[in-house]
Design a protein around this motif. Sequence first.
Motif, short mmCIF file in Angstrom:
data_model
loop_
_atom_site.label_atom_id
_atom_site.label_comp_id
_atom_site.label_asym_id
_atom_site.label_seq_id
_atom_site.Cartn_x
_atom_site.Cartn_y
_atom_site.Cartn_z
N LEU A 10 0.80 -1.06 0.00
CA LEU A 10 -0.08 -0.16 0.09
C LEU A 10 0.94 0.78 0.09
N ASN A 11 0.39 1.89 -0.93
CA ASN A 11 1.71 3.57 -1.12
C ASN A 11 0.16 4.68 -0.77
N CYS A 12 1.26 5.78 -0.44
CA CYS A 12 0.81 6.83 0.09
C CYS A 12 1.69 7.75 -0.46
N THR A 13 1.88 9.18 -0.90
CA THR A 13 2.55 10.20 -0.99
C THR A 13 1.91 11.07 -0.35
N TYR A 14 2.99 12.44 -0.38
CA TYR A 14 2.04 13.19 0.41
C TYR A 14 3.06 14.52 -0.08
N SER A 15 1.89 16.03 0.56
CA SER A 15 2.71 17.32 -0.28
C SER A 15 3.89 18.19 0.71
N ASP A 16 3.47 17.93 2.73
CA ASP A 16 4.72 18.84 2.67
C ASP A 16 5.82 18.56 2.91
N ARG A 17 7.02 18.80 2.13
CA ARG A 17 8.05 18.41 2.45
C ARG A 17 8.35 18.96 3.95
N GLY A 18 8.93 18.00 4.72
CA GLY A 18 9.61 18.67 6.01
C GLY A 18 8.50 17.17 6.85
N SER A 19 7.91 17.00 6.48
CA SER A 19 6.48 15.90 7.26
C SER A 19 7.41 15.42 7.74
N GLN A 20 7.66 15.33 9.24
CA GLN A 20 8.29 14.32 9.72
C GLN A 20 7.54 12.90 10.74
N SER A 21 6.63 12.11 10.87
CA SER A 21 5.40 11.56 11.43
C SER A 21 4.99 10.96 10.77
N PHE A 22 4.88 9.78 10.49
CA PHE A 22 3.78 8.87 9.11
C PHE A 22 3.73 8.38 9.59
N PHE A 23 2.05 7.41 9.76
CA PHE A 23 1.20 6.79 10.27
C PHE A 23 0.30 5.85 9.19
N TRP A 24 -0.44 5.18 9.81
CA TRP A 24 -0.87 3.53 8.88
C TRP A 24 -2.34 3.73 10.44
N SER A 46 5.06 3.61 2.09
CA SER A 46 4.07 2.44 1.98
C SER A 46 4.20 1.31 3.33
N LEU A 47 3.16 0.45 2.80
CA LEU A 47 2.76 -0.47 4.27
C LEU A 47 2.71 -1.30 3.11
N LEU A 48 3.25 -2.64 3.79
CA LEU A 48 3.91 -3.90 3.13
C LEU A 48 3.45 -4.66 4.43
N ILE A 49 2.58 -5.80 4.05
CA ILE A 49 1.25 -6.47 4.94
C ILE A 49 1.84 -8.00 4.37
N ARG A 50 1.98 -8.60 4.83
CA ARG A 50 2.82 -10.46 4.57
C ARG A 50 2.19 -11.01 5.11
N ASP A 51 2.36 -12.09 4.29
CA ASP A 51 1.40 -12.95 4.57
C ASP A 51 -0.09 -12.41 5.00
N SER A 52 -1.69 -12.02 4.03
CA SER A 52 -1.56 -11.53 3.71
C SER A 52 -2.89 -12.71 4.44
N GLN A 53 -3.88 -12.19 5.29
CA GLN A 53 -4.98 -13.06 5.95
C GLN A 53 -5.92 -11.79 5.27
N SER A 109 -8.49 -7.28 5.31
CA SER A 109 -9.03 -6.74 4.51
C SER A 109 -10.07 -5.88 5.23
N ALA A 110 -9.93 -4.13 4.08
CA ALA A 110 -10.44 -3.52 5.21
C ALA A 110 -9.30 -2.04 4.75
N THR A 111 -10.03 -1.27 4.47
CA THR A 111 -9.32 0.65 4.04
C THR A 111 -7.97 0.59 4.99
N TYR A 112 -7.49 1.15 4.71
CA TYR A 112 -6.48 1.52 5.09
C TYR A 112 -5.86 3.07 4.90
N LEU A 113 -5.70 3.39 5.93
CA LEU A 113 -5.84 5.36 6.05
C LEU A 113 -4.11 5.33 6.40
#
Lengths: 114, 112
Positions: free
Chosen positions: B21-35, B73-80, B84-88
């Motif tokens: 799962l991938n995510c891009t952000y616009s604010d260069r210099g952002s420091q904290s990221f969450f899934w 990005s977020l990698l999920i190994r051995d998917s179960q 199945s959900a929405t990843y924010l």
Amino acid sequence: EPEVTQTPSHQVTQMGQEVILRCVPISNHLYFYWYRQILGQKVEFLVSFYNNEISEKSEIFDDQFSVERPDGSNFTLKIRSTKLEDSAMYFCASSVTSLGGEQFFGPGTRLTVL
Amino acid sequence: QKEVEQNSGPLSVPEGAIASLNCTYSDRGSQSFFWYRQYSGKSPELIMFIYSNGDKEDGRFTAQLNKASQYVSLLIRDSQPSDSATYLCAVRALDSNYQLIWGAGTKLIIKP
């Protein structure tokens, strides 16, 4: 495991009425937040609260909204005169630190304005 | 305008495979990221956070951050099927101590 709780789970109100949404944050958390999520849309930040005052608010959080921590456990969001477009899920969250992350969410209150 | 972008999906992955799962952000210099993971009709649930460039692993989940490319990005190994959900993806606003800017989420479907 400690969790954030919210009441009610579903609130139906008439346009123009006042509603109060209630939250009990995790007990050792110091920072509290309200978010909303309109059906099918992004989560949107409304307000953060620390040390009995608002620390930040978004453009959405206008004069019809207010927050309060009336006692040592509850954290409330009041909408003074509800509009149809206020219909959404409202999530309360809390965190230990102010870094804006590691926020733990309550189950939400679904607000329906008729 | 602060933006966090995600592919809305749905992303369909066979059970046992790796979901990316991938995510891009616009604010260069952002420091904290969450899934966060959000099941339909439920509240967001924190899965992982990452502050430094590189990989961070927690069980079957790996978060990857590349600040130069403004990409997380977020990698999920051995998917179960229960994955199945929405990843924010959420990013702490650059000029804020509190506010999270949220992506619209990627819907992930794990097929048995």
